[in-house]
Design a protein around this motif. Structure first.
Motif, short mmCIF file in Angstrom:
data_model
loop_
_atom_site.label_atom_id
_atom_site.label_comp_id
_atom_site.label_asym_id
_atom_site.label_seq_id
_atom_site.Cartn_x
_atom_site.Cartn_y
_atom_site.Cartn_z
N HIS A 249 19.21 4.79 -7.24
CA HIS A 249 18.96 3.94 -6.07
C HIS A 249 17.96 2.84 -6.40
O HIS A 249 17.17 2.94 -7.33
CB HIS A 249 18.48 4.76 -4.87
CG HIS A 249 17.03 5.11 -4.90
ND1 HIS A 249 16.52 6.16 -5.62
CD2 HIS A 249 15.95 4.52 -4.29
CE1 HIS A 249 15.21 6.23 -5.45
NE2 HIS A 249 14.83 5.26 -4.66
N LYS A 250 18.09 1.79 -5.61
CA LYS A 250 17.24 0.62 -5.78
C LYS A 250 17.09 0.04 -4.39
O LYS A 250 18.09 -0.32 -3.77
CB LYS A 250 17.95 -0.36 -6.71
CG LYS A 250 17.08 -1.46 -7.27
CD LYS A 250 17.93 -2.39 -8.11
CE LYS A 250 17.40 -2.51 -9.52
NZ LYS A 250 18.27 -3.36 -10.35
N ARG A 251 15.86 -0.03 -3.91
CA ARG A 251 15.62 -0.44 -2.53
C ARG A 251 16.56 0.30 -1.56
O ARG A 251 16.54 1.53 -1.53
CB ARG A 251 15.71 -1.96 -2.39
CG ARG A 251 14.53 -2.67 -3.08
CD ARG A 251 14.58 -4.18 -2.92
NE ARG A 251 15.76 -4.76 -3.52
CZ ARG A 251 15.86 -5.06 -4.83
NH1 ARG A 251 14.85 -4.81 -5.64
NH2 ARG A 251 16.96 -5.57 -5.30
N ASN A 252 17.43 -0.41 -0.83
CA ASN A 252 18.28 0.30 0.15
C ASN A 252 19.70 0.52 -0.37
O ASN A 252 20.62 0.77 0.39
CB ASN A 252 18.31 -0.48 1.48
CG ASN A 252 19.03 -1.80 1.34
OD1 ASN A 252 19.15 -2.34 0.23
ND2 ASN A 252 19.50 -2.33 2.46
N THR A 290 11.18 8.45 5.68
CA THR A 290 11.55 7.05 5.43
C THR A 290 12.80 6.99 4.57
O THR A 290 13.14 7.96 3.90
CB THR A 290 10.43 6.31 4.66
OG1 THR A 290 10.29 6.93 3.38
CG2 THR A 290 9.10 6.36 5.39
N ASP A 292 13.18 5.24 1.88
CA ASP A 292 12.75 5.34 0.49
C ASP A 292 12.61 6.80 0.06
O ASP A 292 13.10 7.22 -0.99
CB ASP A 292 11.38 4.66 0.37
CG ASP A 292 11.34 3.75 -0.82
OD1 ASP A 292 12.40 3.22 -1.19
OD2 ASP A 292 10.23 3.57 -1.36
N LEU A 295 16.08 8.55 -0.21
CA LEU A 295 16.88 8.23 -1.40
C LEU A 295 16.26 8.89 -2.64
O LEU A 295 16.98 9.36 -3.53
CB LEU A 295 16.99 6.72 -1.58
CG LEU A 295 17.70 5.98 -0.42
CD1 LEU A 295 17.86 4.50 -0.74
CD2 LEU A 295 19.05 6.60 -0.10
N THR A 296 14.93 8.95 -2.68
CA THR A 296 14.26 9.63 -3.78
C THR A 296 14.57 11.12 -3.77
O THR A 296 14.89 11.72 -4.78
CB THR A 296 12.73 9.43 -3.67
OG1 THR A 296 12.47 8.04 -3.74
CG2 THR A 296 11.99 10.13 -4.79
N ARG B 208 2.44 6.07 -7.06
CA ARG B 208 3.41 4.97 -7.15
C ARG B 208 2.83 3.80 -7.94
O ARG B 208 3.52 3.15 -8.72
CB ARG B 208 3.85 4.51 -5.75
CG ARG B 208 5.05 5.31 -5.23
CD ARG B 208 5.60 4.71 -3.94
NE ARG B 208 4.73 5.04 -2.82
CZ ARG B 208 4.88 6.14 -2.08
NH1 ARG B 208 5.87 6.97 -2.33
NH2 ARG B 208 4.05 6.39 -1.10
N PRO B 216 12.04 2.85 -10.83
CA PRO B 216 12.50 3.75 -9.76
C PRO B 216 11.93 5.17 -9.87
O PRO B 216 11.98 5.93 -8.90
CB PRO B 216 14.01 3.77 -9.93
CG PRO B 216 14.27 3.29 -11.32
CD PRO B 216 13.15 2.35 -11.65
N ASP B 219 8.78 6.60 -7.49
CA ASP B 219 9.00 7.26 -6.20
C ASP B 219 9.25 8.75 -6.38
O ASP B 219 8.82 9.58 -5.58
CB ASP B 219 10.23 6.65 -5.49
CG ASP B 219 9.91 5.30 -4.87
OD1 ASP B 219 8.71 5.05 -4.63
OD2 ASP B 219 10.86 4.53 -4.64
#
Lengths: 638, 266
Positions: A249-252, A290, A292, A295-296, B208, B216, B219
């Motif tokens: 993932h990257k941002r959204n 959130t 973020d 997705l993490t 972070r 990435p 996170d």
């Protein structure tokens, strides 16, 4: 939340269903028309079904209503069918699965847009790329490694309704072909045909039309198909693309299913992994505060699972690319080798699932009806397949009491020690056979030392002198071999591994001689000949099959050399690798030498002994029953 | 399994008081080891200097780098620092070494990062060849080459952190490497994790930032921080079951309450 999903395959549609249930707004964009699906049936495990039930009972119900279920694997090979039972498979037509998922997604209010040609998911709060193994989104935004894995393959359907997962093997003048086939509804089965690249080219399939390929495969598997036809659905010969992506993932923007990772079709897990991704992503979105974090969390949960399946899939793909080397196997051993190919099924698992098959392999292996597991079958004069390595005479008695088939003592260095030091141990051996390793440590002997060329064993190590009196070294090996024979040892192991003198001669990393001994096989084979002449019983060579280092010997070099060892009278290869110089590149996965042993045994045609940190009898049973080695060093786990 | 605690030498805004008080409290609370991280370009205190200061205000607790980026120092300088620290601490030092992951640290040290693996081997050969005979050495890294280096030169393995299952898998590979090198017994296995108990968000912000260079993965590392007593208990149990000998939990803030809460949770 507003979610856009690219790709209406199982992963994308299932995620749409789960996110609609959670109240999100979902649009799915698909390039093709709704019914333009490719492929035939897809396989699921019981475990996946449980997860589908928990995630969305209505689709689970519809899917299981139209499932084909079976519990047997048939291996059709050399005119015999070996049948293994106790497994559990389910499969469904991919087309039907997608229809169920589309209907459910639509019913829940997802916006499905077909014929929508996009390069990546359109703007939304969350953008999901479920656009398959050739994902454009991934190519644009993520770093991934994509490489072809395994053989050439083509995916057909057939009207033949199988009652077992079927592997069929057919020899041709071009080489070996194999089919992976399974039923997926009451009328149809998947029939995948696979062969090595060279076989494919020799058979002219690289230039054949789709119709010609079908005709060829129908003729080839005519007997297995029993008159049924193969059917095409854009059935082209392909290379399987292995996709690995470090971050999903990257941002959204997030990758799902094949877009993020693939697993070779021969373990039948692609769709399962994809739909499990959808479940995990929906769950993470529901529990994490959130986007973020969600997705993490999704990535943290899924990556270890996917890596495990990719490891098993790599083993399986490797097996199917080597099958031509197993065609001398009896059908029962061929079957066990196939069933245990990925490391997920072992002798012990099979003993639970299919005790009848295990009795059959055990008694075949032992050559009699009343048989212990393969590890306890004799091998030549050895009472069983277990080997212990000991470095002091005091340890011999304990290992004899433990019941090892072979105790391998030493090493005895030909320039400093004598086999006579072990004479006391020979008296203790009882049924156990006793072997001795003869070595010359070469560059690893400590200062002063000699080696093929003056290359130190790593930084700050002494620089060896180039050995000049090779006759003296050769005589020392021969005399020690004669002494070992006289002392009563049953087996002698000649050391051509671990960066010691003879291994140093064999590797381009450490042999830079310009005289006749720059022929890197010559001196090791000369010593072997002298030792062979002096030792009348079993002679083993401990061999660094590959240096596992850039510029060093390759696996193919090692296999070619093992053939020479056999021609020079070697009875057994003790498989080692690396250590030619200290900074080599091993991969210490469980059973890390087993595949090398398999290749030496079956491609060079010589029995093998393998270690590689095997710590359980189950591992040893599996390795020897599958024909990957004849003897195993059993390591003590902590 | 023993549990040690990290010193906040890479947490911004620490000072003499925070570091020394942390060291004293850790010893009083009964932790086995004080460990430090190593970064050249990040706002941090040098690992050897931090441990030397900690040695001066403690008597019993072990001291360790987990890990120091070996190739940033010449073999001779590293051996001298390690030997000196071992001496002034009364024999309490364990030297954990790795190659790190940051090219800017290498640029700042004027060292070529492309040969850092070979440089670490040279360094270890020097230390083991008499440069540093009495200090236990751990080596970190997940590649096969790193594990081979560990098995050839070190007393044990320093894992880089992650869930217990990741540690268990690395531990099996470390044992296999050990066995492959003909070493008797098993390597000593050290694990690590991050604490963010009292101020989880602040701690995760720090992680972070500290790991921003991994893109990435920052996170994921932040998400793995232990934010509750329950999470600590699970983590500790998981590591113990996987055969960890020494687990180091690193702070992510300067809040001493985290040290007390960790001691209570164990």
């Amino acid at each position: 939340m507003d979610v856009s999903i690219l790709g209406a395959g199982p992963a994308g549609l299932y995620l749409a269903i789960l996110l609609r249930k959670a109240g999100h707004t979902v649009a799915v964009h698909e390039r093709n028309a709704p019914d333009a699906t490719f492929g035939w049936g897809v396989v699921f495990s019981e475990e996946t079904l449980g997860a589908l039930h928990d995630a969305d009972p209505p689709t689970h119900l519809e899917i299981t209503d139209s499932f084909a279920r079976w519990s047997r694997i048939d291996i059709r090979y050399r005119g015999e069918v070996v049948r293994s039972s106790g497994h559990s498979f389910t499969a469904i037509a991919r087309r039907h699965l997608l229809a169920i998922l589309r209907a459910r997604a639509t019913e829940l209010g997802a916006d499905l847009r077909f014929g929508s040609e996009l390069e990546e998911p359109p703007q939304a709060d969350l953008r999901v790329a479920a656009d398959g193994a050739n994902s454009k989104t991934r190519q644009r935004h993520f770093r991934a490694r994509v490489s072809p894995q395994g053989c050439k393959y083509v995916w057909f359907g057939t009207d033949l309704v199988l009652d077992a997962f079927t592997f069929a093997f057919r020899e041709t003048e071009y080489g070996l072909f194999q089919a992976h086939a399974y039923p997926f509804d009451e009328r149809t089965s998947t029939w995948i045909v696979e062969c090595a690249q060279g076989v494919w080219e020799r058979a002219g399939l690289d230039t054949a039309t789709e119709e010609e390929s079908i005709a060829f495969c129908e003729r080839l598997f005519a007997e297995d198909l029993g008159g049924a036809r193969l059917r095409s659905n854009r059935s082209l010969w392909l290379d399987f693309p292995l996709v690995r992506t470090p971050s999903w993932h990257k941002r959204n923007l997030v990758l799902l299913g094949d877009a993020a990772h693939t697993a070779h079709f021969s373990i039948g897990s692609g769709t399962k992994l994809a739909m499990e991704d959808s479940i995990a992503l929906a769950a993470s979105l529901a529990t994490e505060p959130t986007l973020d974090a969600a997705l993490t969390d999704y990535e943290l949960r899924r990556q270890p699972v996917v890596e495990r399946f990719q490891q098993a899939a790599a083993e399986s793909a490797g097996y199917f690319s080597r099958t031509a080397h197993y065609t001398s196997y009896e059908p029962i051993q061929f079957a066990v080798n196939l069933l245990t190919r990925s490391g997920r099924v072992t002798h012990a698992n099979l003993a639970q699932r299919d005790p009848r098959l295990i009795r059959r392999i055990d008694s075949w292996f032992a050559g009699r009806a009343i048989a212990a597991p393969p590890v306890f079958a004799p091998f030549g004069e050895l009472p069983n397949r277990l080997v212990a390595e000991v470095s002091t005479p005091d340890e011999v008695a304990a290992r004899v009491a433990d019941g090892y088939g072979l105790v391998l003592a030493g090493p005895v260095e030909v320039d400093s020690a004598s086999p006579a030091d072990w004479r006391g141990a020979v008296a203790l051996k009882a049924d156990t056979r006793l072997g001795l390793r003869l070595t010359h440590r070469g560059a690893r002997a400590g200062a002063p030392c000699v080696a093929a060329s003056p290359i130190p064993y790593g930084p700050f190590a002494p620089v060896p002198t180039e050995v000049s009196d090779l006759d003296a070294v050769l005589r020392a090996f021969a005399e020690h071999a004669a002494d070992a024979a006289e002392a009563g040892f049953d087996l002698l192991e000649l050391d051509m591994a671990d960066g010691h003198l003879l291994a140093g001669f064999r590797s381009p990393l450490t042999n830079q001689r310009t005289d006749e001994w720059g022929d890197r096989h010559k001196f090791p084979l000369a010593v072997l000949d002298a030792v062979r002449a002096a030792f009348p019983r079993t002679l083993a060579v401990r061999l660094a099959v590959t240096d596992w280092a850039p510029g060093g010997t390759s696996v193919a070099d090692g296999i070619a050399f093992a053939k020479e060892l056999r021609a020079h009278g070697t009875d057994l290869v003790h498989v080692r690798a690396g250590h030619t110089l200290p900074d080599f590149r091993p991969d210490y996965q469980r059973g890390y030498l087993t595949t090398l042993s398999d290749r030496v045994r079956n491609e060079a045609g010589i029995p093998t002994l393998v270690g590689g940190y095997l710590t359980t009898l189950d591992e040893v049973n599996t390795v020897v029953a599958a024909g990957r080695a004849d003897l195993c060093v059993l390591a003590e786990a902590p | 399994m023993q549990v040690g605690i990290g010193l906040p030498n890479t947490v911004p805004a620490r000072g003499r008081g925070a570091l020394l008080e942390w060291a004293r409290r850790a010893e009083a609370a009964g932790f086995s080891t004080l460990a430090v991280l190593d970064r050249l370009r990040y706002d941090s205190v040098d690992p050897f200097i931090t441990l030397a200061a900690a040695a001066a205000v403690t008597e019993r607790i072990g001291l360790a780098t987990m890990i120091a980026i070996g190739p940033l120092r010449s073999p001779g300088v590293l051996a001298k620092q390690a030997q000196s620290l071992h001496e002034v601490s009364g024999g309490r030092f364990t030297l954990g070494l790795g190659i790190g992951a940051r090219h800017d640290d290498y640029a700042a040290a004027g060292v070529d990062p492309s040969t850092r693996g070979a440089a670490l081997s040279t360094q270890l050969a020097h230390l083991r060849g008499g440069g540093l005979s009495s200090v236990d050495i751990l080596v970190g890294g997940s590649s096969g080459t790193a594990l081979a280096r560990m098995a050839r030169y070190a007393n044990g393995y320093a894992h880089g952190g992650g869930p217990p299952r990741a540690f268990a898998s690395a531990a099996t590979q470390a044992r296999a490497a050990w066995y492959d090198h003909g070493r008797p017994g098993s390597p000593v296995l050290w694990g690590q994790g991050y604490l963010a108990l009292s101020e989880p968000e602040r701690g995760q912000d720090y992680l972070r930032d500290y790991y921003a260079f991994t893109g990435p993965f920052a996170d994921k590392i932040a998400a793995g921080a232990l934010t509750s007593a329950r999470a600590i208990k699970d983590y500790v149990r998981g590591y113990a079951e996987a055969g960890c000998d020494e687990l180091i939990l690193f702070p992510t803030t300067l809040d001493l309450a985290d040290l007390d809460r960790l001691a209570e949770a164990l």
